[in-house]
Structures are given as C-alpha cells and as structure tokens.
Scaffold this motif. Structure first.
Motif, PDB file in Angstrom:
ATOM      1  N   ILE A   1       1.421   2.744  -3.338  1.00  0.00           N
ATOM      2  CA  ILE A   1       0.253   3.380  -3.956  1.00  0.00           C
ATOM      3  C   ILE A   1      -0.074   4.691  -3.251  1.00  0.00           C
ATOM      4  CG2 ILE A   1      -2.189   3.067  -4.526  1.00  0.00           C
ATOM      5  CD1 ILE A   1      -1.687   0.032  -4.312  1.00  0.00           C
ATOM      6  N   ALA A   2      -0.089   4.646  -1.925  1.00  0.00           N
ATOM      7  CA  ALA A   2      -0.446   5.835  -1.138  1.00  0.00           C
ATOM      8  C   ALA A   2       0.485   5.928   0.065  1.00  0.00           C
ATOM      9  CB  ALA A   2      -1.904   5.760  -0.694  1.00  0.00           C
TER      10      ALA A   2
ATOM     11  N   GLN B   1       0.918   8.059   2.200  1.00  0.00           N
ATOM     12  CA  GLN B   1       0.312   8.622   3.400  1.00  0.00           C
ATOM     13  C   GLN B   1      -0.378   7.568   4.276  1.00  0.00           C
ATOM     14  OE1 GLN B   1      -0.585   9.179   0.300  1.00  0.00           O
ATOM     15  NE2 GLN B   1      -2.817   9.205   0.032  1.00  0.00           N
ATOM     16  N   LEU B   2      -0.548   6.338   3.724  1.00  0.00           N
ATOM     17  CA  LEU B   2      -1.191   5.262   4.482  1.00  0.00           C
ATOM     18  C   LEU B   2      -0.184   4.384   5.235  1.00  0.00           C
ATOM     19  CD1 LEU B   2      -3.946   4.045   1.957  1.00  0.00           C
ATOM     20  CD2 LEU B   2      -4.241   5.538   3.948  1.00  0.00           C
TER      21      LEU B   2
ATOM     22  N   LEU C   1      -2.760  -1.367  -7.757  1.00  0.00           N
ATOM     23  CA  LEU C   1      -3.774  -1.467  -6.707  1.00  0.00           C
ATOM     24  C   LEU C   1      -4.426  -2.851  -6.669  1.00  0.00           C
ATOM     25  CD1 LEU C   1      -5.413  -0.278  -4.414  1.00  0.00           C
ATOM     26  CD2 LEU C   1      -6.985   0.719  -6.105  1.00  0.00           C
TER      27      LEU C   1
ATOM     28  N   VAL D   1       0.839  -1.204   0.000  1.00  0.00           N
ATOM     29  CA  VAL D   1       0.000   0.000   0.000  1.00  0.00           C
ATOM     30  C   VAL D   1       0.869   1.247   0.000  1.00  0.00           C
ATOM     31  CG1 VAL D   1      -1.672   1.297   1.380  1.00  0.00           C
ATOM     32  CG2 VAL D   1      -1.927  -1.167   1.118  1.00  0.00           C
ATOM     33  N   GLU D   2       2.069   1.156   0.592  1.00  0.00           N
ATOM     34  CA  GLU D   2       2.958   2.315   0.685  1.00  0.00           C
ATOM     35  C   GLU D   2       3.376   2.817  -0.704  1.00  0.00           C
ATOM     36  OE1 GLU D   2       6.171   0.901   3.012  1.00  0.00           O
ATOM     37  OE2 GLU D   2       5.040   0.833   4.888  1.00  0.00           O
TER      38      GLU D   2
END
Length: 638
Positions: free
Chosen positions: A150-151, A153-154, A303, A147-148
């Motif tokens: 892709i985003a 901030q997550l 994703l 996930v890091e």
C-alpha cells in the motif's frame, strides 16, 4: 491404621467436572475455538503458497508445476490435519485434555516400563515451546508486511509496528482466554469468510485450478523436481503449522467444538483460498505475482484487508500462547518443571489459565526474534523444525495409545500410523535441512527447555533420595510419641511432606525446638494423578494412626491447580472437623547447597538450585492462607 474413604459425587457430576465443558455452551465454545484454536493455521495462506512458489526461481513456471505445488498443499492439509489430527489424535484425549504431555500420560499408563515414553513426552513438550516463540513472530510480521504494497515508504516501519503489536498481544493475556475468545471468535469468522469468498472469485476466473485436487500433480512435481523435493516439502509444511496447537488447546474448548469449526468453516475456506491463489497465478502469469495472497484483492480493498490480516495474525499467535500455558501447567504438575504461578481466568472453563512468568518469557523471546530476523521470509527458514518434531513425537505416542489403551491389533496400528510417520518424517527431514538458515533457533530453544526439564527431574530425584536417608520413618516416630507423649496445645497442625513414609522435617524440627504437639497433627502429602482431574470422592484419603496423628493424602489431577484448604474442606464429609482458623500449616523451607560429591556435575547442581530458588512459593502455589503458615528452614547439601 484406620482408613476412611468418602463418596457422594454422582458419576454425571464427576464427568462434567473432569471435562470442564458444559454441553449447553457448544455455540460459544465453537466460536471460541474458531478464534483461539484455528488462528495459527488460518493465517498460513498469507505466506505458505508464496514460499512454495519461491523455493527456486523458475521451479513453478508452468501450469502443471503450479498445480503440483497447490496439490501438495491441499493433500498435506487433508492428510495431516483432517485425517491424522481431527479423526485420530483428538480422540486420544486424557479425560478431555490434549497436548504432548497429556498424550504421554495416557501412553505411559498402559506400559509397565515407560521411561522412553517420558523422554518422548519431555522432548515433544520442549519442541512445542520452541514453536511457541516462532509463531507469533512470523505471523504478525507477515501481515504487517502487507503495508509495503500500500505504501512502500513505510517499509522501515514494519518491524517497529510489529514490536508494538506483539507487546499489546502479550499484555492482554492476563484477561483470560474466555474474554479474549469472545472478541477473537467473530473476527476470525470474518477472516475465514473473506478468505473463502476472495478465493472463490478467482476460482471462477480459472476453474482449471481445481485439477489440483488430483494428487498425481503433487507426486509428479516431486518426481520431476527431485533435486529440490525436500526444499519444496519444507515450504509446503508452512500450510499445516497450527495443527499441533489444535491438540494442545483441546482442554480449553473440547473436541466437538474444534471438529465442528474445522469442517463447517475453517477447512472449506482454507481450500478455497489456496485454490484462489493458484487460479490468480495461472490467470496473470507466474512472473507477475510475487505475493498472490495480497495481490489477488482489488486496490480499494487492500488497506482494510491488510488491517484484517494484521488482526488475524495477532489472533493466530493466541493458539500457541494458550497451548504453552496448558503445557507448562501439565509439566509443573508432573514435576517436570519448578512451581510457577497459575491463574484461572474462567469460572466455567477449568482449562482456561494464565501464567505470568511464561507470558513474560515468551514475549521477550518473540521480540528478540522479530528484531533479529526482520522479515517473515527470513523467519520462514526457522519455522517448521519444532512443529514437525512435535507432530513426529505425537505420532509415536499415538501408536502406543492405540496399541495399549485402545487395544488395537498391532497390524491395524501399523497400517494407520506408518503412513503418518512417513509423512511426518519427511516434513521433519525437510525442515531439518534448514537448520543453518535459521532452523537452529527453535531447535536450540527446545534443547534448552528439555535440558532444564531433565535437570529438574534428576535434581528432584537426587534431593528426594538425600532427604529420605536423613528422615525418620513416620510410623517409628508416631509409635515412640504415643509411648512418651509430649505436652499438647490446642488446635490442628498440618505438616506438608512429599514423602509418604518419612516424618516431615518440619515436624522433627518443631519437636526439637518447641517440644510440644498440637491436639491433632496431620501429615499431608499432595500427589499428582495421571488423570487431568480427580473427582471429589477420590481426592482425599485419611488414615488415622492414633488420636494424635492422621495421615492425609490429597490427589490432584495434572490439570488442576492444587488448593489445599478447599481439598481439606472435603474432609468434613469424612467426619474430620476442619477449621482453618484453628489450623497451622508447617512447611519446610530447604536451603540447597551444591556439593562436588553430588550425583550430578557441579554446574548442573547450580542450575537445579537456581530453578528451585525461583520456584513459586509453596504457600502461594497451594493457596494456603499466609497468616496460618509457619516455615521452618533446613539446609540440604545435594
């Protein structure tokens, strides 16, 4: 005494019952094996090649070095999984069952004095428990970390999301392997196809990567980087973790589905993906690729691929979870652990079980690891020592089986086993070097489990010796009662005892307090065979002392759940009219007290007593109707 035996089960039926696998269900079993057995090793590409590249900055800065690391991964997979486990270890099944304890039983049956074999079996089983708490943590964490990319901030949400996923994984275990594998099989099939296709695309861009098939690249890398050779081997080992679960889960699906799934889909797709990652690194340069597994996919696919990887890693944990259930059940049947609840989750697959106590303990320990380490990179240092230890123990036990059970010439055994032991020894030494960086976690877990097994084994031995000294010989009691028969009441009384020679404590206390006997009195002993399952025609033995007393010995396999009413129903074939509604079961409930003069140190006595108190009730474990049970308490000082 008159001994009666029974017959009537055909050899074919017995064979089917022992293995528990129906031949007509091969496609379903193969799909199930794909989802459950190969989940762990199937998700190794997420972190194995990445960790190998990161063992030391600049260690893989040239094409030859990248090819060397890749060659080591490819040949580790080939030698350990394909040759050792697929061709040899899975053939060492004990009537269809696998795992360290199953292999131990097989090896021990061919050796007169097998104390050291039992010790090895206990150590191997304990090491597998250590592995079982690491695999779910590192597998799920490594996927969620995608996930890091892709985003970013997550990033702070990676650990909380991992915790939620792991809780969900352990929550669905109660539904059983059969139902889980129906969903997991197709998903893992899609996962392996995705791995293979994505790898093939990049191989086409850089076909020179196939030079890594030459083992000389791997050997050259180790020679030229001798100072970090063990660190590299420890990282390479991550590619083969999951092979040990392949053998433990043998009883769930059978050998043939596991072999078919490996050669048809799993092995080719793993090779394609590792080669694809290597090709991606060579094509784009080492410095531009810190996580080739995810970076080799286009942005539009990232994703859905991260989501698929997350699901795949959840499934990866299934192999060790189901393997832990099987191993715990075997340990209980072999009296290495106290009784625990075992629930069968399939009407057709005898090896598919669920153990709520083991499930809860695993979940708590896995969550503690995730919260403590926080990343798959940190956990990778803790991963490996338990798995490599299991593989080393398996190799030694396999050598005994080859020699004593398969009747191989000692020279042939050494020719086959020595290379495997050298390889396993190298992997174990490499992982042991990471003991201070996190490797202590599975090592401590394994030592605790092994210590508990040892305390339980020694405590039971001490308890047996103590009660045997206090008991009256059964034949002496029967002889006296036949001379001076007490008052009798209608019905049948079944007295459970683990000692074949001694009179049950419950019988002695019943005579002392009630001063009556039933019309028929059965002294029942439950034994565990070194076979996983015992055919019906070998399960019951009845000896008639006289009209009042019968000795019944029921033998279950170590993979069977003892069910006394069903076993006694088999006695109808022997002419004994068994009616559950006119039968009372008398059990002795021992209250254990520690003594400073006991055979073990006082603190070990207290641990044994604690284990005994938390064991599953005998009524529940043996599936005896609660309304037919009379429990008589006794106090024993050990």
């Amino acid at each position: 005494m008159t001994q009666t035996t029974s017959s009537g089960v055909t050899a074919g039926a017995a064979a089917t019952e022992q293995t528990g696998h129906a031949k007509g269900r091969l496609p379903i079993l193969t799909l199930g094996a794909l989802g459950v057995v190969y989940g762990d090793i199937g998700t190794s590409p997420i972190y194995a090649f990445r960790q190998a590249m990161a063992v030391r900055p600049g260690a893989a800065s040239t094409e030859a070095e990248v090819l060397g690391l890749l060659s080591l991964i490819v040949w580790a997979l080939t030698a350990t999984v394909t040759i050792k486990y697929i061709f040899f270890v899975t053939r060492a099944d004990n009537k269809g069952e696998g795992g360290t304890l199953s292999l131990m039983s097989l090896a021990r049956s061919g050796v007169a004095k097998g104390g050291w074999i039992t010790a090895l079996g206990v150590l191997g089983a304990a090491l597998f428990f250590g592995d079982a708490i690491i695999t779910p943590a590192i597998s799920v964490l490594s996927a969620v970390e995608g996930v890091e990319l892709i985003a970013p901030q997550l990033t702070s949400w990676v650990v909380p999301m991992t915790v939620v996923i792991i809780i969900g994984l352990f929550a669905v275990q109660r539904f059983g392997t059969a139902k889980i594998s129906i969903a997991f099989g197709p998903i893992m099939g899609l996962w392996f196809l995705t791995l293979g296709i994505s790898g093939l695309i990049h191989i086409i861009d850089k076909p020179e990567v196939l030079l890594a098939l030459n083992p000389a690249y791997g050997i050259s890398f180790l020679i030229t980087h001798w100072n970090i050779a063990f660190v590299v081997i420890g990282a390479i080992f991550l590619a083969i973790t999951g092979a040990e679960a392949l053998y433990v889960d043998l009883g769930h699906f059978g050998r043939r589905p596991i072999v078919i799934a490996w050669f048809v889909l799993v092995f080719p797709c793993l090779l394609l993906n590792y080669f694809g990652q290597g090709a991606f690194v060579l094509y784009h340069g080492v410095g531009a690729t810190d996580n080739p597994f995810f970076q080799m996919h286009p942005d539009w696919f990232l994703l859905p691929f991260v989501l698929l990887a997350t699901v795949a890693t959840v499934i990866a944990s299934q192999a060790v979870i189901t393997g832990t259930y099987s191993l715990a059940q075997q340990a209980i049947a072999l009296n290495f652990l106290p009784r625990m609840t075992v629930q069968h989750t399939s009407d057709t697959q005898s090896g598919q079980i669920y153990m709520p106590q083991i499930n809860a303990m695993l979940m708590i320990l896995v969550l503690l690891l995730v919260l403590s380490f926080g990343s798959s990179a940190a956990l990778s240092n803790a991963y490996g020592i338990a798995v490599s230890g299991v593989m080393l123990v398996t190799g030694v036990l396999l050598a005994v089986v080859m020699w004593r059970r398969w009747n191989w010439h000692p020279g042939a055994v050494l020719l086959v086993i020595v290379p495997f032991l050298l390889l396993d020894g190298a992997f174990f030494t490499a992982n042991a070097s990471k003991i201070l960086q996190g490797g202590w976690v599975p090592a401590v877990a394994a030592l605790v489990v092994a210590a508990l097994m040892w305390v339980w084994i020694m405590g039971r031995k001490r308890l047996s010796e103590k009660t045997r000294r206090d008991e009256v010989p059964l034949e002496f009691l029967v002889e006296n009662l036949s001379k001076k028969k007490p008052m009798t009441v209608p019905g049948t009384a079944v007295f459970l005892t683990s000692d074949i020679e001694g009179a049950p404590t419950a019988l002695l206390h019943s005579l002392k307090h009630y001063k009556v006997l039933h019309e028929k009195n059965v002294i029942l002993t439950v034994l565990t065979s070194d076979k996983p399952r015992v055919p019906d025609d070998e399960k019951i033995r009845i000896d008639a002392y006289n009209d009042l007393f019968y000795r019944v010995v029921v033998t279950f396999g170590y993979m069977e759940t003892p069910n006394i009413p069903k076993a006694l129903a088999l006695a109808r074939k022997l002419g004994w009219k068994f009616d559950i509604m006119s039968t009372s079961f008398f059990l002795s409930r021992r209250s254990l007290k520690s003594s400073p003069k006991g055979g073990m140190p006082l603190f070990l006595d207290k641990i044994f007593i604690g284990l005994a108190r938390n064991a599953t009730d005998a009524t529940e474990y043996f599936h005896i109707p609660t309304g037919r049970v009379v429990e008589i308490g006794t106090q024993v000082v050990i």
